[in-house]
Design a protein around this motif. Structure first.
Motif, short mmCIF file in Angstrom:
data_model
loop_
_atom_site.label_atom_id
_atom_site.label_comp_id
_atom_site.label_asym_id
_atom_site.label_seq_id
_atom_site.Cartn_x
_atom_site.Cartn_y
_atom_site.Cartn_z
N PHE A 66 -4.65 -4.64 16.30
CA PHE A 66 -3.51 -5.23 15.58
C PHE A 66 -3.09 -6.58 16.14
CE2 PHE A 66 -3.31 -0.66 14.78
CZ PHE A 66 -3.30 -0.67 13.39
N ARG A 68 -4.10 -9.02 14.50
CA ARG A 68 -3.92 -9.68 13.20
C ARG A 68 -3.57 -8.63 12.16
NH1 ARG A 68 -8.72 -9.49 10.07
NH2 ARG A 68 -10.66 -9.08 11.24
N GLU A 69 -3.22 -9.05 10.98
CA GLU A 69 -2.80 -8.13 9.92
C GLU A 69 -3.95 -7.21 9.52
OE1 GLU A 69 0.19 -7.66 8.36
OE2 GLU A 69 1.01 -8.98 9.91
N ARG A 70 -3.61 -5.94 9.25
CA ARG A 70 -4.59 -4.96 8.82
C ARG A 70 -4.08 -4.23 7.58
NH1 ARG A 70 -9.33 -6.21 11.41
NH2 ARG A 70 -9.02 -6.33 13.68
N THR A 73 -2.15 1.26 8.83
CA THR A 73 -1.06 1.29 9.80
C THR A 73 -1.54 1.71 11.18
OG1 THR A 73 -0.47 3.60 9.42
CG2 THR A 73 0.53 1.96 7.96
#
Length: 203
Positions: A66, A68-70, A73
């Protein structure tokens, strides 16, 4: 043959699957469509601290996933990590039988990150068999280093020659052997029973 008073066990690879090994990581990478090389590089740099209890699961995930954006969740990824843990029933039956004898002090000497260790202890009721957990995440040192074995001997006040140590990896048996502990290289439940019997331990 000295009288055996203490049985130290590895957990992952003996009575359970490993908590977060390369097979588990590859499955997670495939499930969440990650880049293996990118993840593997970040894992290798972060895992020693994670396994030794020097960083938390959240920090490990920050570094490896995380950053970076994933499209998934943190909770979904963590659930996948924890779901990789499975018990080996035949090997666990050997441990259960020895614990029921109330004849030996039984402890783990295992490498595991804190959150995975806590989950596995609770989920698989490891406290019913183990009286002590000498886990890397609690002691901030890992197998195969001599330190973790010395701590186990010093805390339990046991002589090495009265202690058996069971592990599936030959390298992890080298320092216990040098210290005078009695090693068993675990390969399968039948072989484990036979080698315990060689030390005078009836299952």
């Amino acid at each position: 043959m000295p009288q055996i008073t203490t049985l130290f066990w590895d957990i992952g690879g003996v009575i359970m699957t490993n908590g977060w090994d390369s097979g588990s990581r590859r499955l997670a990478v495939e499930t969440f469509h990650l880049d293996w090389e990118e993840f593997h590089d970040r894992h290798d740099l972060s895992f020693p601290a994670f396994d030794s209890g020097n960083i938390s699961l959240n920090e490990y995930l920050n570094r490896t996933i995380f950053y970076r954006e994933r499209p998934f969740t943190r909770e979904e990824f963590t659930a996948c990590m924890f779901a990789q843990s499975r018990e080996y029933p035949e090997a666990r039956a050997v441990l259960d039988a020895l614990a029921r004898k109330n004849k030996y002090l039984i402890g783990s000497i295992n490498n595991e990150p804190f959150e995975l260790n806590e989950f596995r202890i609770a989920e698989f009721d490891l406290r019913r068999d183990f009286q002590l957990f000498f886990s890397s995440c609690y002691l901030h040192t890992r197998k195969p280093e001599e330190t973790i074995f010395r701590i186990a001997l010093e805390v339990t006040q046991r002589r090495p020659q009265e202690c058996v140590f069971i592990d599936d990896r030959p390298l992890n048996l080298e320092n216990p052997r040098k210290l005078g502990m009695l090693p068993i290289h675990y390969q399968n439940p039948a072989q484990l029973r036979a080698e315990l019997q060689n030390y005078g331990i009836e299952v």
